[in-house]
Design a protein around this motif. Structure first.
Motif, PDB file in Angstrom:
ATOM      1  N   PRO A  44       8.267  -5.895  -2.402  1.00  0.00           N
ATOM      2  CA  PRO A  44       8.265  -5.692  -3.851  1.00  0.00           C
ATOM      3  C   PRO A  44       7.451  -6.718  -4.639  1.00  0.00           C
ATOM      4  O   PRO A  44       6.704  -6.344  -5.544  1.00  0.00           O
ATOM      5  CB  PRO A  44       9.741  -5.771  -4.245  1.00  0.00           C
ATOM      6  CG  PRO A  44      10.513  -5.752  -2.992  1.00  0.00           C
ATOM      7  CD  PRO A  44       9.594  -6.080  -1.871  1.00  0.00           C
ATOM      8  N   ASP A  45       7.568  -7.988  -4.306  1.00  0.00           N
ATOM      9  CA  ASP A  45       6.843  -9.009  -5.074  1.00  0.00           C
ATOM     10  C   ASP A  45       5.334  -8.875  -4.922  1.00  0.00           C
ATOM     11  O   ASP A  45       4.574  -9.155  -5.852  1.00  0.00           O
ATOM     12  CB  ASP A  45       7.282 -10.416  -4.673  1.00  0.00           C
ATOM     13  CG  ASP A  45       8.702 -10.729  -5.105  1.00  0.00           C
ATOM     14  OD1 ASP A  45       9.244 -10.009  -5.986  1.00  0.00           O
ATOM     15  OD2 ASP A  45       9.291 -11.687  -4.565  1.00  0.00           O
ATOM     16  N   ALA A  46       4.900  -8.440  -3.759  1.00  0.00           N
ATOM     17  CA  ALA A  46       3.465  -8.270  -3.512  1.00  0.00           C
ATOM     18  C   ALA A  46       2.980  -6.879  -3.906  1.00  0.00           C
ATOM     19  O   ALA A  46       1.780  -6.603  -3.843  1.00  0.00           O
ATOM     20  CB  ALA A  46       3.159  -8.526  -2.040  1.00  0.00           C
ATOM     21  N   ALA A  47       3.929  -6.000  -4.281  1.00  0.00           N
ATOM     22  CA  ALA A  47       3.599  -4.610  -4.634  1.00  0.00           C
ATOM     23  C   ALA A  47       2.859  -3.915  -3.487  1.00  0.00           C
ATOM     24  O   ALA A  47       1.875  -3.208  -3.693  1.00  0.00           O
ATOM     25  CB  ALA A  47       2.798  -4.554  -5.935  1.00  0.00           C
ATOM     26  N   VAL A  48       3.350  -4.134  -2.271  1.00  0.00           N
ATOM     27  CA  VAL A  48       2.734  -3.549  -1.083  1.00  0.00           C
ATOM     28  C   VAL A  48       3.761  -2.672  -0.373  1.00  0.00           C
ATOM     29  O   VAL A  48       4.907  -3.073  -0.191  1.00  0.00           O
ATOM     30  CB  VAL A  48       2.236  -4.650  -0.117  1.00  0.00           C
ATOM     31  CG1 VAL A  48       1.752  -4.059   1.203  1.00  0.00           C
ATOM     32  CG2 VAL A  48       1.151  -5.488  -0.763  1.00  0.00           C
ATOM     33  N   THR A  49       3.322  -1.470   0.006  1.00  0.00           N
ATOM     34  CA  THR A  49       4.146  -0.569   0.804  1.00  0.00           C
ATOM     35  C   THR A  49       3.357  -0.204   2.058  1.00  0.00           C
ATOM     36  O   THR A  49       2.177   0.139   1.970  1.00  0.00           O
ATOM     37  CB  THR A  49       4.500   0.708   0.022  1.00  0.00           C
ATOM     38  OG1 THR A  49       5.241   0.334  -1.140  1.00  0.00           O
ATOM     39  CG2 THR A  49       5.326   1.668   0.861  1.00  0.00           C
ATOM     40  N   VAL A  50       4.010  -0.315   3.202  1.00  0.00           N
ATOM     41  CA  VAL A  50       3.376   0.011   4.473  1.00  0.00           C
ATOM     42  C   VAL A  50       4.154   1.174   5.076  1.00  0.00           C
ATOM     43  O   VAL A  50       5.382   1.107   5.208  1.00  0.00           O
ATOM     44  CB  VAL A  50       3.394  -1.198   5.437  1.00  0.00           C
ATOM     45  CG1 VAL A  50       2.737  -0.846   6.766  1.00  0.00           C
ATOM     46  CG2 VAL A  50       2.740  -2.412   4.801  1.00  0.00           C
ATOM     47  N   ARG A  51       3.451   2.252   5.433  1.00  0.00           N
ATOM     48  CA  ARG A  51       4.101   3.400   6.051  1.00  0.00           C
ATOM     49  C   ARG A  51       3.623   3.526   7.496  1.00  0.00           C
ATOM     50  O   ARG A  51       2.483   3.249   7.822  1.00  0.00           O
ATOM     51  CB  ARG A  51       3.777   4.668   5.276  1.00  0.00           C
ATOM     52  CG  ARG A  51       4.447   4.707   3.928  1.00  0.00           C
ATOM     53  CD  ARG A  51       4.204   6.019   3.182  1.00  0.00           C
ATOM     54  NE  ARG A  51       4.896   6.013   1.920  1.00  0.00           N
ATOM     55  CZ  ARG A  51       4.424   5.466   0.797  1.00  0.00           C
ATOM     56  NH1 ARG A  51       3.242   4.878   0.790  1.00  0.00           N
ATOM     57  NH2 ARG A  51       5.114   5.504  -0.321  1.00  0.00           N
ATOM     58  N   GLY A  52       4.541   3.940   8.353  1.00  0.00           N
ATOM     59  CA  GLY A  52       4.237   4.115   9.766  1.00  0.00           C
ATOM     60  C   GLY A  52       5.541   4.284  10.507  1.00  0.00           C
ATOM     61  O   GLY A  52       6.571   4.607   9.906  1.00  0.00           O
TER      62      GLY A  52
END
Length: 119
Positions: free
Chosen positions: A24-32
């Motif tokens: 959340p703090d980095a505003a990054v979402t990783v899908r896999g």
């Protein structure tokens, strides 16, 4: 607020497959498709036991003292923890019990010798 993983999940014996990680703090979402390691799937009781075990640097006698449990109970919980992460507990050497009894003065040296020779 994030909640702990609902593990074990009622009626399900397999480990979950994680499909999304959010930072959340980095505003990054990783899908896999990601698997959890054996420690991430511990029950809350096993995780608490492991934390205590690490805190006392692997001293089961200290775990016994802190929890107010007998050594055999602490050892059984440790063995259950080992099984839950995929390790089989070591088989106890039957001579160890004889040596413990001798050390505590519960048997004589002669009795200990007899028991050790009969194995």
């Amino acid at each position: 607020m994030p909640q702990p993983l609902p593990i074990p999940f009622p009626g399900v014996s397999e480990a979950p497959l994680i499909t999304e990680l959010v930072f959340p703090d980095a505003a990054v979402t990783v899908r896999g498709e990601f698997t959890l390691n054996e420690f991430a799937t511990l029950t809350p009781d096993n995780l608490d036991f492991l934390r205590l075990y690490i805190k006392v640097r692997g001293n089961l006698k200290e775990v016994e003292r802190i929890l107010g449990l007998s050594y055999p109970t602490v050892r059984a919980r440790f063995d259950a923890l080992l099984r839950s992460i995929g390790y089989e507990p070591e088989v106890a050497d039957p001579r160890d019990e004889t040596l413990r009894l001798l050390e505590r003065g519960e048997i004589t040296p002669e009795e200990a010798t007899r028991r050790l020779k009969s194995r």
